[in-house]
Design a protein around this motif. Structure first.
Motif, PDB file in Angstrom:
ATOM      1  N   TYR A 177       3.319  13.310   9.584  1.00  0.00           N
ATOM      2  CA  TYR A 177       4.045  12.044   9.436  1.00  0.00           C
ATOM      3  C   TYR A 177       4.137  11.319  10.773  1.00  0.00           C
ATOM      4  O   TYR A 177       3.987  10.106  10.849  1.00  0.00           O
ATOM      5  N   ARG A 178       4.400  12.063  11.815  1.00  0.00           N
ATOM      6  CA  ARG A 178       4.527  11.467  13.157  1.00  0.00           C
ATOM      7  C   ARG A 178       3.203  10.836  13.590  1.00  0.00           C
ATOM      8  O   ARG A 178       3.167   9.717  14.094  1.00  0.00           O
ATOM      9  N   LEU A 179       2.087  11.548  13.401  1.00  0.00           N
ATOM     10  CA  LEU A 179       0.770  11.003  13.761  1.00  0.00           C
ATOM     11  C   LEU A 179       0.438   9.747  12.961  1.00  0.00           C
ATOM     12  O   LEU A 179      -0.062   8.759  13.512  1.00  0.00           O
ATOM     13  N   PHE A 180       0.732   9.784  11.653  1.00  0.00           N
ATOM     14  CA  PHE A 180       0.475   8.611  10.821  1.00  0.00           C
ATOM     15  C   PHE A 180       1.322   7.433  11.305  1.00  0.00           C
ATOM     16  O   PHE A 180       0.821   6.310  11.427  1.00  0.00           O
ATOM     17  N   SER A 181       2.584   7.682  11.584  1.00  0.00           N
ATOM     18  CA  SER A 181       3.476   6.618  12.067  1.00  0.00           C
ATOM     19  C   SER A 181       2.952   6.006  13.352  1.00  0.00           C
ATOM     20  O   SER A 181       2.984   4.780  13.530  1.00  0.00           O
ATOM     21  N   GLN A 182       2.462   6.829  14.256  1.00  0.00           N
ATOM     22  CA  GLN A 182       1.912   6.318  15.521  1.00  0.00           C
ATOM     23  C   GLN A 182       0.700   5.426  15.267  1.00  0.00           C
ATOM     24  O   GLN A 182       0.532   4.391  15.913  1.00  0.00           O
ATOM     25  N   VAL A 203       0.850  -1.184   0.000  1.00  0.00           N
ATOM     26  CA  VAL A 203       0.000   0.000   0.000  1.00  0.00           C
ATOM     27  C   VAL A 203       0.891   1.240   0.000  1.00  0.00           C
ATOM     28  O   VAL A 203       1.706   1.426   0.904  1.00  0.00           O
ATOM     29  N   SER A 204       0.719   2.067  -1.027  1.00  0.00           N
ATOM     30  CA  SER A 204       1.448   3.326  -1.142  1.00  0.00           C
ATOM     31  C   SER A 204       0.542   4.437  -0.633  1.00  0.00           C
ATOM     32  O   SER A 204      -0.620   4.539  -1.039  1.00  0.00           O
ATOM     33  N   ILE A 205       1.073   5.269   0.257  1.00  0.00           N
ATOM     34  CA  ILE A 205       0.282   6.324   0.902  1.00  0.00           C
ATOM     35  C   ILE A 205       0.846   7.690   0.529  1.00  0.00           C
ATOM     36  O   ILE A 205       2.044   7.931   0.673  1.00  0.00           O
ATOM     37  N   GLU A 206      -0.035   8.575   0.085  1.00  0.00           N
ATOM     38  CA  GLU A 206       0.346   9.969  -0.134  1.00  0.00           C
ATOM     39  C   GLU A 206      -0.376  10.829   0.897  1.00  0.00           C
ATOM     40  O   GLU A 206      -1.608  10.795   0.989  1.00  0.00           O
ATOM     41  N   MET A 207       0.393  11.576   1.663  1.00  0.00           N
ATOM     42  CA  MET A 207      -0.185  12.435   2.693  1.00  0.00           C
ATOM     43  C   MET A 207      -0.644  13.755   2.076  1.00  0.00           C
ATOM     44  O   MET A 207      -0.178  14.152   1.007  1.00  0.00           O
ATOM     45  N   GLU A 208      -1.547  14.420   2.764  1.00  0.00           N
ATOM     46  CA  GLU A 208      -2.115  15.688   2.295  1.00  0.00           C
ATOM     47  C   GLU A 208      -1.045  16.786   2.213  1.00  0.00           C
ATOM     48  O   GLU A 208      -1.000  17.568   1.276  1.00  0.00           O
ATOM     49  N   ARG A 209      -0.197  16.836   3.217  1.00  0.00           N
ATOM     50  CA  ARG A 209       0.867  17.838   3.270  1.00  0.00           C
ATOM     51  C   ARG A 209       2.175  17.179   3.710  1.00  0.00           C
ATOM     52  O   ARG A 209       2.165  16.160   4.385  1.00  0.00           O
ATOM     53  N   ASP A 210       3.267  17.822   3.384  1.00  0.00           N
ATOM     54  CA  ASP A 210       4.597  17.352   3.749  1.00  0.00           C
ATOM     55  C   ASP A 210       5.003  18.028   5.057  1.00  0.00           C
ATOM     56  O   ASP A 210       5.734  19.018   5.054  1.00  0.00           O
ATOM     57  N   ARG A 211       4.479  17.467   6.167  1.00  0.00           N
ATOM     58  CA  ARG A 211       4.765  18.071   7.479  1.00  0.00           C
ATOM     59  C   ARG A 211       5.145  16.981   8.472  1.00  0.00           C
ATOM     60  O   ARG A 211       4.519  15.911   8.521  1.00  0.00           O
ATOM     61  N   ALA A 212       6.138  17.284   9.298  1.00  0.00           N
ATOM     62  CA  ALA A 212       6.647  16.314  10.273  1.00  0.00           C
ATOM     63  C   ALA A 212       5.566  15.867  11.249  1.00  0.00           C
ATOM     64  O   ALA A 212       5.502  14.687  11.603  1.00  0.00           O
ATOM     65  N   ASP A 213       4.710  16.778  11.711  1.00  0.00           N
ATOM     66  CA  ASP A 213       3.688  16.400  12.688  1.00  0.00           C
ATOM     67  C   ASP A 213       2.676  15.422  12.084  1.00  0.00           C
ATOM     68  O   ASP A 213       2.235  14.475  12.748  1.00  0.00           O
ATOM     69  N   SER A 247      10.745   8.384  -0.408  1.00  0.00           N
ATOM     70  CA  SER A 247      10.768   9.569  -1.260  1.00  0.00           C
ATOM     71  C   SER A 247      10.024   9.247  -2.551  1.00  0.00           C
ATOM     72  O   SER A 247       9.705   8.089  -2.818  1.00  0.00           O
ATOM     73  N   GLY A 248       9.745  10.267  -3.337  1.00  0.00           N
ATOM     74  CA  GLY A 248       9.055  10.050  -4.613  1.00  0.00           C
ATOM     75  C   GLY A 248       7.615  10.499  -4.555  1.00  0.00           C
ATOM     76  O   GLY A 248       7.248  11.391  -3.782  1.00  0.00           O
ATOM     77  N   SER A 249       6.766   9.870  -5.348  1.00  0.00           N
ATOM     78  CA  SER A 249       5.364  10.267  -5.475  1.00  0.00           C
ATOM     79  C   SER A 249       4.549   9.993  -4.218  1.00  0.00           C
ATOM     80  O   SER A 249       3.532  10.642  -3.980  1.00  0.00           O
ATOM     81  N   TYR A 250       4.968   9.005  -3.438  1.00  0.00           N
ATOM     82  CA  TYR A 250       4.250   8.655  -2.217  1.00  0.00           C
ATOM     83  C   TYR A 250       5.134   8.940  -1.008  1.00  0.00           C
ATOM     84  O   TYR A 250       6.355   9.074  -1.129  1.00  0.00           O
ATOM     85  N   ASP A 251       4.505   9.011   0.160  1.00  0.00           N
ATOM     86  CA  ASP A 251       5.229   9.331   1.397  1.00  0.00           C
ATOM     87  C   ASP A 251       5.539   8.097   2.232  1.00  0.00           C
ATOM     88  O   ASP A 251       6.544   8.074   2.946  1.00  0.00           O
ATOM     89  N   PHE A 252       4.670   7.100   2.160  1.00  0.00           N
ATOM     90  CA  PHE A 252       4.851   5.865   2.935  1.00  0.00           C
ATOM     91  C   PHE A 252       4.539   4.660   2.066  1.00  0.00           C
ATOM     92  O   PHE A 252       3.700   4.731   1.168  1.00  0.00           O
ATOM     93  N   MET A 253       5.205   3.552   2.384  1.00  0.00           N
ATOM     94  CA  MET A 253       4.937   2.269   1.743  1.00  0.00           C
ATOM     95  C   MET A 253       4.675   1.277   2.872  1.00  0.00           C
ATOM     96  O   MET A 253       5.489   1.143   3.792  1.00  0.00           O
ATOM     97  N   LEU A 254       3.523   0.611   2.808  1.00  0.00           N
ATOM     98  CA  LEU A 254       3.145  -0.363   3.823  1.00  0.00           C
ATOM     99  C   LEU A 254       3.131  -1.762   3.216  1.00  0.00           C
ATOM    100  O   LEU A 254       2.728  -1.943   2.072  1.00  0.00           O
TER     101      LEU A 254
END
Length: 166
Positions: free
Chosen positions: A90-95, A78-88, A110-117
Motif C-alpha cells: 500500500y505504501r509503495l502504491f501510494s508513493q 478507478v477502483s484498484i484491487e491490490m494483490e495482497r493486503d500488506r502495508a508495504d 474498505s470493501g472489494s477494492y483497496d484504493f479509489m482514484l
C-alpha cells in the motif's frame, strides 16, 4: 460547543467554525470583511485565522480551476484491487500515485477494492498512457476497474461545519 482536535492541539469553537465557513466560500476575503461577517474585531479575527493555519485546520489556500477550461475534459473513477493486503505494498502504491499528475484524488478504502482514484485527463489516449505507464507497471495490482464520469452532478470542496452549532 467547542470541538477539540487533540492531535493538533486546536479547539474549534463557534467563532472558529464561522470563520472556516466564510473562508471555504472565499479564501480571498479581506480580514476586515471576514471579521465583520463573524462578529469579531479585525485583530482578533486575524489571530484566530493564524492559529487555524498553524494548527493545520486550514490545510491550504488554493484556486479551483475548471478542468475543462484547462484542457482536461475527462474524469474517470478507478477502483484498484491490490494483490495482497500488506502495508508495504500500500505504501509503495501510494508513493507512485502521489507522483501521478493525472490523479487528483486517491482514497484507501474498505470493501472489494483497496484504493479509489479520481483521474482527470484531456482524452482517452492520455488515460491509456496513464494506465500503461502507472497502473500496468505495478505488479502488486491484481485488477482495476474504470468508470467514466458522464457529468458532474455535485463537486464541493467545503466541509460541513454545522455540527456543534447552536
Amino acid at each position: 460547543m467547542a470541538i477539540l482536535l487533540p492531535e493538533r492541539n486546536v479547539e474549534l469553537d463557534r467563532l472558529d467554525r464561522r470563520i472556516l465557513v466564510q473562508l471555504q466560500r472565499n479564501n480571498k476575503i479581506a480580514n476586515i470583511e471576514l471579521a465583520a461577517e463573524v462578529g469579531l474585531s479585525p485583530p482578533a479575527c486575524l489571530k484566530r485565522v493564524k492559529r487555524l493555519r498553524e494548527g493545520g485546520v486550514i490545510k491550504a489556500d488554493v484556486s479551483l480551476v475548471d478542468p475543462e477550461l484547462a484542457g482536461n475534459s475527462m474524469t474517470l473513477i478507478v477502483s484498484i484491487e491490490m494483490e495482497r493486503d500488506r502495508a508495504d505494498i500500500y505504501r509503495l502504491f501510494s508513493q507512485t500515485i502521489l507522483k501521478a499528475p493525472e490523479v487528483t484524488q486517491c482514497y484507501q478504502i474498505s470493501g472489494s477494492y483497496d484504493f479509489m482514484l479520481i483521474v482527470c485527463v484531456k482524452d482517452i489516449q492520455t488515460y491509456e498512457d496513464f494506465v500503461e505507464n502507472t497502473l500496468r507497471t505495478d505488479f502488486n495490482i491484481r485488477k482495476f476497474h474504470t468508470s467514466v464520469s458522464l457529468r458532474t452532478v455535485k463537486f464541493e470542496t467545503a466541509i460541513d461545519l454545522s455540527r456543534g452549532e447552536s
